[in-house]
Design an enzyme around this catalytic site. Structure first.
Site, short mmCIF file in Angstrom:
data_model
loop_
_atom_site.label_atom_id
_atom_site.label_comp_id
_atom_site.label_asym_id
_atom_site.label_seq_id
_atom_site.Cartn_x
_atom_site.Cartn_y
_atom_site.Cartn_z
N LYS A 66 0.85 -1.19 0.00
CA LYS A 66 0.00 0.00 0.00
C LYS A 66 0.88 1.23 0.00
O LYS A 66 1.76 1.39 0.85
CB LYS A 66 -0.92 -0.01 1.23
CG LYS A 66 -1.95 1.11 1.21
CD LYS A 66 -3.04 0.89 2.24
CE LYS A 66 -2.56 1.07 3.65
NZ LYS A 66 -3.67 1.06 4.62
N ASP B 147 -12.54 2.77 12.48
CA ASP B 147 -13.00 2.77 11.09
C ASP B 147 -13.30 1.35 10.63
O ASP B 147 -12.94 0.94 9.52
CB ASP B 147 -11.94 3.41 10.17
CG ASP B 147 -12.53 3.81 8.82
OD1 ASP B 147 -13.76 4.03 8.74
OD2 ASP B 147 -11.77 3.91 7.84
#
Length: 210
Positions: free
Chosen positions: A58, A155
């Protein structure tokens, strides 16, 4: 974001010998430069290390200051966590302006790909759904009660639940996580972060989380 800190330490402190650092060129070659075209924080390039291990990389957009803070938060958090229902981070790359995280490869991608794709929903029979719910619950229980330090994800949503070969769930993306001290069970913030629709009402409206 409220960064990870400990007494007498600056934010984002971690020990390199406890969290491996990868060279940028190694990751670029491993992913065939796939991630170099990605600018979004939630995009990952798939690749293979020289020894054959499959990975997901990522990459942080160079223009995103918030993303840099999130990456360093995730590095510190992951360097302290080990559980079968948490995605394993193999290391990171902090080289020049480049900021990357290296994850274990999760072949079945994220849970939302199954929940919102009619052709894949049939794969999620009741037994599989129960196993996924149980695994997520075990991961959260570890984060909230058994890990040191205790972690609030902030989240948690279907796109942050990754699935392995056998559709076992692993919680990922700790960029917005909050670390609690040993004697803390709840906190309040004036800066609510996360994804509306997945937040508890008291957090979305009052900034209270526990």
């Amino acid at each position: 974001m409220e960064p990870v800190t400990t007494k007498n330490e600056s934010p984002y402190t971690f020990k390199p010998n406890e969290f491996p650092l990868f060279e940028f060129q190694v990751l670029a070659k491993a992913t065939d430069h796939f991630f170099l075209t990605e600018t979004s924080w939630d995009k990952a390039g798939l690749g293979k290390l020289p020894e054959g291990q499959e990975i997901a990389v990522k990459r942080l957009s160079r223009a995103s200051r918030q993303g840099l803070e999130e990456l360093m938060n995730e590095v510190v958090v992951f360097s302290k966590l080990q559980h079968r229902n948490l995605v394993r981070v193999l290391g990171c790359c902090i080289e020049g302006e480049e900021r990357l995280l290296v994850y274990e490869y999760m072949p079945n991608k994220s849970l939302d790909a199954y929940l919102f794709d009619p052709s894949k929903q049939k794969i999620l029979d009741w037994k599989t759904r129960f196993n996924i719910m149980e695994g997520i619950s075990r991961g959260l229980l570890y984060l909230h009660r058994d890990s040191s330090p205790k972690i609030i994800h902030r989240d948690l949503k279907a796109s942050n639940i990754l699935l392995d070969d056998n559709l076992n769930p692993k919680i990922s993306d700790f960029g917005l996580a909050r670390v609690f001290e040993a004697n803390e069970d709840a906190a309040e913030t004036r800066r609510v972060v996360g994804t509306y629709g997945y937040m508890s009402p008291e957090y979305a409206m009052e900034g209270y989380f526990s």
